[in-house]
Design a protein around this motif. Structure first.
Motif, mmCIF file in Angstrom:
data_model
loop_
_atom_site.group_PDB
_atom_site.id
_atom_site.type_symbol
_atom_site.label_atom_id
_atom_site.label_comp_id
_atom_site.label_asym_id
_atom_site.label_seq_id
_atom_site.Cartn_x
_atom_site.Cartn_y
_atom_site.Cartn_z
ATOM 1 N N ARG A 43 27.093 38.030 -4.826
ATOM 2 C CA ARG A 43 25.687 37.616 -4.769
ATOM 3 C C ARG A 43 24.957 38.367 -3.665
ATOM 4 O O ARG A 43 25.469 38.515 -2.556
ATOM 5 N N SER A 44 23.775 38.839 -3.989
ATOM 6 C CA SER A 44 22.979 39.548 -2.998
ATOM 7 C C SER A 44 22.371 38.560 -2.012
ATOM 8 O O SER A 44 22.253 37.363 -2.289
ATOM 9 N N ALA A 45 21.964 39.070 -0.857
ATOM 10 C CA ALA A 45 21.311 38.223 0.140
ATOM 11 C C ALA A 45 20.010 37.648 -0.415
ATOM 12 O O ALA A 45 19.691 36.475 -0.199
ATOM 13 N N ASP A 46 19.253 38.455 -1.148
ATOM 14 C CA ASP A 46 18.000 37.971 -1.731
ATOM 15 C C ASP A 46 18.241 36.827 -2.704
ATOM 16 O O ASP A 46 17.479 35.848 -2.745
ATOM 17 N N ASP A 47 19.307 36.938 -3.491
ATOM 18 C CA ASP A 47 19.618 35.888 -4.460
ATOM 19 C C ASP A 47 19.975 34.586 -3.758
ATOM 20 O O ASP A 47 19.548 33.496 -4.165
ATOM 21 N N LEU A 48 20.739 34.676 -2.679
ATOM 22 C CA LEU A 48 21.117 33.487 -1.930
ATOM 23 C C LEU A 48 19.905 32.822 -1.286
ATOM 24 O O LEU A 48 19.770 31.597 -1.289
ATOM 25 N N VAL A 49 19.010 33.636 -0.721
ATOM 26 C CA VAL A 49 17.795 33.090 -0.111
ATOM 27 C C VAL A 49 16.912 32.438 -1.165
ATOM 28 O O VAL A 49 16.348 31.358 -0.950
ATOM 29 N N GLU A 50 16.796 33.084 -2.301
ATOM 30 C CA GLU A 50 15.949 32.543 -3.375
ATOM 31 C C GLU A 50 16.462 31.186 -3.833
ATOM 32 O O GLU A 50 15.683 30.246 -4.055
ATOM 33 N N SER A 51 17.767 31.053 -3.959
ATOM 34 C CA SER A 51 18.356 29.798 -4.424
ATOM 35 C C SER A 51 18.116 28.677 -3.413
ATOM 36 O O SER A 51 17.706 27.572 -3.782
ATOM 37 N N ALA A 52 18.359 28.964 -2.132
ATOM 38 C CA ALA A 52 18.149 27.948 -1.104
ATOM 39 C C ALA A 52 16.667 27.624 -0.941
ATOM 40 O O ALA A 52 16.289 26.470 -0.697
ATOM 41 N N SER A 53 15.814 28.624 -1.083
ATOM 42 C CA SER A 53 14.374 28.402 -0.946
ATOM 43 C C SER A 53 13.854 27.450 -2.017
ATOM 44 O O SER A 53 12.957 26.644 -1.762
ATOM 45 N N ALA A 54 14.421 27.541 -3.205
ATOM 46 C CA ALA A 54 14.000 26.644 -4.279
ATOM 47 C C ALA A 54 14.282 25.190 -3.902
ATOM 48 O O ALA A 54 13.468 24.287 -4.166
ATOM 49 N N GLU A 55 15.415 24.957 -3.236
ATOM 50 C CA GLU A 55 15.730 23.600 -2.787
ATOM 51 C C GLU A 55 14.778 23.148 -1.681
ATOM 52 O O GLU A 55 14.325 22.008 -1.651
ATOM 53 N N VAL A 56 14.497 24.055 -0.743
ATOM 54 C CA VAL A 56 13.582 23.724 0.350
ATOM 55 C C VAL A 56 12.215 23.338 -0.200
ATOM 56 O O VAL A 56 11.617 22.331 0.195
ATOM 57 N N LEU A 57 11.716 24.122 -1.131
ATOM 58 C CA LEU A 57 10.386 23.855 -1.692
ATOM 59 C C LEU A 57 10.366 22.574 -2.520
ATOM 60 O O LEU A 57 9.340 21.885 -2.580
ATOM 61 N N ALA A 58 11.483 22.247 -3.154
ATOM 62 C CA ALA A 58 11.536 20.999 -3.922
ATOM 63 C C ALA A 58 11.334 19.793 -3.010
ATOM 64 O O ALA A 58 10.753 18.781 -3.412
ATOM 65 N N HIS A 59 11.795 19.901 -1.779
ATOM 66 C CA HIS A 59 11.655 18.803 -0.823
ATOM 67 C C HIS A 59 10.342 18.871 -0.048
ATOM 68 O O HIS A 59 9.724 17.842 0.244
ATOM 69 N N LEU A 60 9.901 20.082 0.297
ATOM 70 C CA LEU A 60 8.836 20.234 1.293
ATOM 71 C C LEU A 60 7.643 21.054 0.832
ATOM 72 O O LEU A 60 6.748 21.347 1.620
ATOM 73 N N GLY A 61 7.618 21.428 -0.424
ATOM 74 C CA GLY A 61 6.572 22.327 -0.909
ATOM 75 C C GLY A 61 5.162 21.842 -0.623
ATOM 76 O O GLY A 61 4.262 22.640 -0.343
ATOM 77 N N ALA A 62 4.948 20.524 -0.629
ATOM 78 C CA ALA A 62 3.605 19.992 -0.406
ATOM 79 C C ALA A 62 3.112 20.235 1.011
ATOM 80 O O ALA A 62 1.908 20.177 1.275
ATOM 81 N N HIS A 63 4.030 20.517 1.935
ATOM 82 C CA HIS A 63 3.648 20.724 3.335
ATOM 83 C C HIS A 63 3.556 22.197 3.716
ATOM 84 O O HIS A 63 3.160 22.519 4.835
ATOM 85 N N VAL A 64 3.922 23.102 2.821
ATOM 86 C CA VAL A 64 3.931 24.534 3.152
ATOM 87 C C VAL A 64 2.521 25.102 3.077
ATOM 88 O O VAL A 64 1.843 24.966 2.061
ATOM 89 N N TRP A 65 2.078 25.722 4.176
ATOM 90 C CA TRP A 65 0.757 26.346 4.172
ATOM 91 C C TRP A 65 0.819 27.871 4.303
ATOM 92 O O TRP A 65 -0.174 28.562 4.082
ATOM 93 N N ALA A 66 1.995 28.406 4.636
ATOM 94 C CA ALA A 66 2.114 29.867 4.753
ATOM 95 C C ALA A 66 3.581 30.247 4.710
ATOM 96 O O ALA A 66 4.473 29.418 4.910
#
Length: 417
Positions: free
Chosen positions: A243-266
């Motif tokens: 797995r590439s580093a980008d793929d790993l970040v993308e997968s974890a980022s999806a989880e982060v946004l599922a929990h916190l996406g409403a609070h992300v401003w940048a």
């Protein structure tokens, strides 16, 4: 080197430790900036920095730090302790850790003596120490000072890099001499990272929402940081076999946004001024601000941006701040209408498209905040209670007002955009 001499193994540089040497650091007389800077550059190159250590000018302590660092990491980088005085002990410590004896390098000695000769000054023999080297070290030129660095090869392929302490000497030596050598050895792994900037939520709440599974993972790493202007969540990863580093970040980022996406401003290192300015530019709008009781915190946050056409800071007890009636004990009576008037005034006086009016007042240990925003599409009124009073409360009030403004601007969209 003879044809039969063993070659140094081409060990890939994946881990590092940093040593900041000098008693002035451990007693608080000076602040160490070198370690943080070097850690950032190594991390960006895909090297994991395991430790950053500040050490006094003590031969036993510094020798032990080099020896134990070599036992844990592929690379040990030190800054400081390369001067000519008896308390500059980095060379002696490296020699002791490597079991080698220092000798005077004739080329370095000639270079040093020429520096003084050109200045028509007598050469201090104490400076001869700066011409020392050990057999496994390669001198690193220093065109900005009198302390050459060392690039030390160990038999197992591990490396020591010794740099001078002054940043004006350390930085060019690192960029021009050290990094090319490290890249030649094979520096770091494929890495990727992404940072989400959050508003309206504290770090402890973020940690609770993300949960231990995400926050304790080692690859990718999800980490939270409480900054002055935001809570950041950084997702970083190192490539794995399949797995590439980008793929790993993308997968974890999806989880982060599922929990916190409403609070992300940048995303990234975007500032409030940059985010608000970008949205205003998209809309073709400009901004005028009136702030009451914030001590000019909003103006400081936005700076001298071209889209900020008017910024007026009014003290909380000034006649202009109370001219339209003091709000009642509940903090509500009369105040929204006053602030809408101020927001309209900010638009008019600045010839701006958007008016922002903010009033901050201490309230039982915290700061009561009222916000009015006037745009070509209507007005919005918000009340908040922000943590603490005084300078911290005023700063938090400005950040909260900026978040409300950005939210409003992102919701507002003229029909032709």
């Amino acid at each position: 080197m003879s044809d039969t001499a063993p070659l140094t193994p081409r060990r890939r540089i994946l881990t590092a430790e940093l040593l900041s040497i000098g008693t002035e650091l451990t007693v608080g007389e000076m602040r160490d900036t070198n370690a943080g800077e070097l850690a950032g550059r190594l991390t960006a190159a895909g090297v994991r920095v395991g430790r950053i250590t500040a050490l006094p000018d003590d031969l036993v302590a510094v020798t032990e730090a080099f020896a134990t660092g070599l036992g844990r990491a592929d690379l040990v980088v030190s800054t400081g302790g390369l001067g000519p005085t008896p308390d500059d002990l980095t060379r002696e410590a490296i020699a002791a850790a490597c079991g080698e004896t220092v000798v005077v390098d004739p080329d370095l000695e000639a270079w040093l003596r020429d520096l003084w000769r050109r200045r028509e000054m007598p050469f201090p023999e104490t400076n001869l120490k700066q011409a020392w080297r050990i057999p496994s070290s390669e001198p690193l030129p220093n065109p900005n000072g009198t302390a050459p660095g060392w690039f030390v090869d160990r038999p197992d392929g591990r490396l020591i890099v010794a740099l001078p302490g002054p940043p004006r000497e350390m930085r060019p030596m690192w960029a021009d001499e050290v990094m090319p050598r490290l890249r030649d050895r094979g520096l770091g792994s494929e890495v990727a990272s992404r940072t989400y900037r959050l508003a309206g939520i504290g770090e402890s709440q973020v940690a609770e929402m993300l949960g231990e599974r995400l926050l304790r993972a080692t690859n990718p790493i999800v980490a939270t940081y409480a900054r002055v202007e935001a809570v950041d969540v950084r997702v970083s990863a190192v490539a794995e076999a399949e797995r590439s580093a980008d793929d790993l970040v993308e997968s974890a980022s999806a989880e982060v946004l599922a929990h916190l996406g409403a609070h992300v401003w940048a995303v990234g290192d975007t500032t409030w001024g940059e985010a608000i300015g970008a949205r205003l530019t998209e809309l073709g709008w400009t901004l005028g601000v009136v702030e009451i009781g914030t001590g000019g915190s909003l103006g400081a946050l936005f700076g001298d941006a071209a889209w900020l056409r008017f910024d007026e800071s009014i003290g909380p007890e000034a006649p202009a701040a109370t001219a339209h009636g003091d709000p009642g004990d509940d903090g509500e009576t009369g105040e929204p209408a006053d602030l809408v008037r101020y927001a309209t005034r900010a638009r008019e006086l600045g010839g701006a498209d958007v008016g922002l009016a903010v009033r901050a007042r201490p309230r039982t240990g915290d700061t009561a905040l009222s916000i009015a925003i006037s745009t070509p599409l209507g007005t919005r009124e918000v009340t908040k209670l922000v943590f603490l009073t005084g300078p911290m409360g005023r700063s938090r009030a400005a950040l909260t007002a900026a978040a409300s403004l950005l939210e409003t601007l992102r919701e507002d969209a003229p029909a032709d955009t």
